[in-house]
Design an enzyme around this catalytic site. Structure first.
Site, PDB file in Angstrom:
ATOM      1  N   LYS A   1       0.825  -1.207  -0.196  1.00 55.08           N
ATOM      2  CA  LYS A   1      -0.106  -0.112  -0.087  1.00 55.08           C
ATOM      3  C   LYS A   1       0.876   1.303  -0.084  1.00 55.08           C
ATOM      4  CE  LYS A   1      -4.039  -1.866   2.470  1.00 55.08           C
ATOM      5  NZ  LYS A   1      -4.010  -1.807   4.053  1.00 55.08           N
TER       6      LYS A   1
ATOM      7  N   LYS B   1       4.479   1.503  -0.631  1.00 57.41           N
ATOM      8  CA  LYS B   1       5.502   1.802  -1.477  1.00 57.41           C
ATOM      9  C   LYS B   1       5.068   1.200  -3.033  1.00 57.41           C
ATOM     10  CE  LYS B   1       8.718   1.786   2.162  1.00 57.41           C
ATOM     11  NZ  LYS B   1       9.775   0.893   2.655  1.00 57.41           N
TER      12      LYS B   1
HETATM   13  N1  C2G Z   1      17.114   3.188   9.402  1.00 57.86           N
HETATM   14  C1  C2G Z   1      18.420   3.816   9.670  1.00 57.86           C
HETATM   15  N2  C2G Z   1      19.559   4.043   8.829  1.00 57.86           N
HETATM   16  C2  C2G Z   1      19.299   3.522   7.597  1.00 57.86           C
HETATM   17  C3  C2G Z   1      18.126   2.882   7.270  1.00 57.86           C
HETATM   18  C4  C2G Z   1      17.024   2.842   8.052  1.00 57.86           C
HETATM   19  O1  C2G Z   1      18.457   4.413  11.046  1.00 57.86           O
HETATM   20  N3  C2G Z   1      20.745   3.877   6.873  1.00 57.86           N
HETATM   21  C5  C2G Z   1      15.864   3.165  10.296  1.00 57.86           C
HETATM   22  C6  C2G Z   1      14.783   3.978   9.815  1.00 57.86           C
HETATM   23  O2  C2G Z   1      14.912   5.373  10.064  1.00 57.86           O
HETATM   24  C7  C2G Z   1      13.648   3.324  10.396  1.00 57.86           C
HETATM   25  C8  C2G Z   1      14.200   1.815  10.697  1.00 57.86           C
HETATM   26  O3  C2G Z   1      15.636   1.945  10.415  1.00 57.86           O
HETATM   27  O4  C2G Z   1      13.285   3.797  11.966  1.00 57.86           O
HETATM   28  C9  C2G Z   1      13.492   0.933   9.680  1.00 57.86           C
HETATM   29  O5  C2G Z   1      13.611   1.432   8.352  1.00 57.86           O
HETATM   30  P1  C2G Z   1      12.776   0.740   7.345  1.00 57.86           P
HETATM   31  O6  C2G Z   1      12.815  -0.664   7.163  1.00 57.86           O
HETATM   32  O7  C2G Z   1      13.058   1.772   6.156  1.00 57.86           O
HETATM   33  O8  C2G Z   1      11.087   1.212   7.602  1.00 57.86           O
HETATM   34  P2  C2G Z   1      10.199   2.071   6.921  1.00 57.86           P
HETATM   35  O9  C2G Z   1       9.987   1.806   5.608  1.00 57.86           O
HETATM   36  O10 C2G Z   1      10.507   3.369   7.374  1.00 57.86           O
HETATM   37  O11 C2G Z   1       8.898   1.810   7.979  1.00 57.86           O
HETATM   38  O12 C2G Z   1       5.374   2.855  10.530  1.00 57.86           O
HETATM   39  C10 C2G Z   1       6.318   3.155  10.201  1.00 57.86           C
HETATM   40  C11 C2G Z   1       6.942   2.258   8.941  1.00 57.86           C
HETATM   41  O13 C2G Z   1       6.906   0.876   9.188  1.00 57.86           O
HETATM   42  C12 C2G Z   1       8.768   2.392   9.047  1.00 57.86           C
END
Ligand code: C2G
Length: 131
Positions: free
Chosen positions: A44, A46
């Site tokens: 939904k 992405k």
């Molecule tokens: N993150 C990080 N550094 C990165 C990549 C990601 O600190 N280089 C952190 C993001 O900021 C987030 C967590 O890892 O806090 C998870 O990131 P994603 O898997 O990209 O999750 P996202 O798609 O942001 O989903 O309800 C909110 C969503 O479920 C968050």
């Protein structure tokens, strides 16, 4: 008083940036609860499914020594419910979400950590596509 910390994420193609944020979240309290976003929620949000399915993503996150509880995040609109259900004292997220969850400051502390630079799931997918 023992503190409960909650965080959310997809954690697809698990990498060191994910480890860093979960490790930091864990230092804020005694119990770390992680909402792993479901495959449908990702679709939904992405318009594509994650590379790893939700069971695999959950298994990886659950196996980390500093993670205590995991659950599937089924909807972005349910954050307040999840925070209340899991009795979280602190919500912590990476700073790509800076300000986005301030509305929950009435029920918990909200903290944003700097993202780990130069690594992301999207970048890994792009790089491996071009090999
Ligand atoms: N993150 C990080 N550094 C990165 C990549 C990601 O600190 N280089 C952190 C993001 O900021 C987030 C967590 O890892 O806090 C998870 O990131 P994603 O898997 O990209 O999750 P996202 O798609 O942001 O989903 O309800 C909110 C969503 O479920 C968050």
């Amino acid at each position: 008083m023992s503190k409960r910390v909650i965080t959310f994420g997809t954690f697809d193609v698990f990498h060191v940036g994910h480890i860093n944020i979960l490790e930091r979240c864990a230092t804020l309290g005694d119990t770390l609860i992680v909402g792993v976003s479901s495959d449908d929620l990702n679709h939904k949000k992405k318009n594509r499914y994650p590379i790893y399915d939700q069971e695999s993503r959950m298994k990886i996150v659950q196996s980390l020594k500093f993670v205590d509880e995991v659950f599937f995040e089924l909807s972005l609109e349910k954050k307040r419910e999840y925070i209340e259900f899991y009795k979280a004292d602190i919500l912590a997220m990476g700073d790509d979400w800076e300000g986005k969850f301030d509305e929950f400051k009435d029920i918990c502390e909200v903290i944003y950590f700097p993202r780990t630079p130069s690594i992301s799931t999207t970048e890994i997918i792009e790089i491996t596509k071009n090999i």
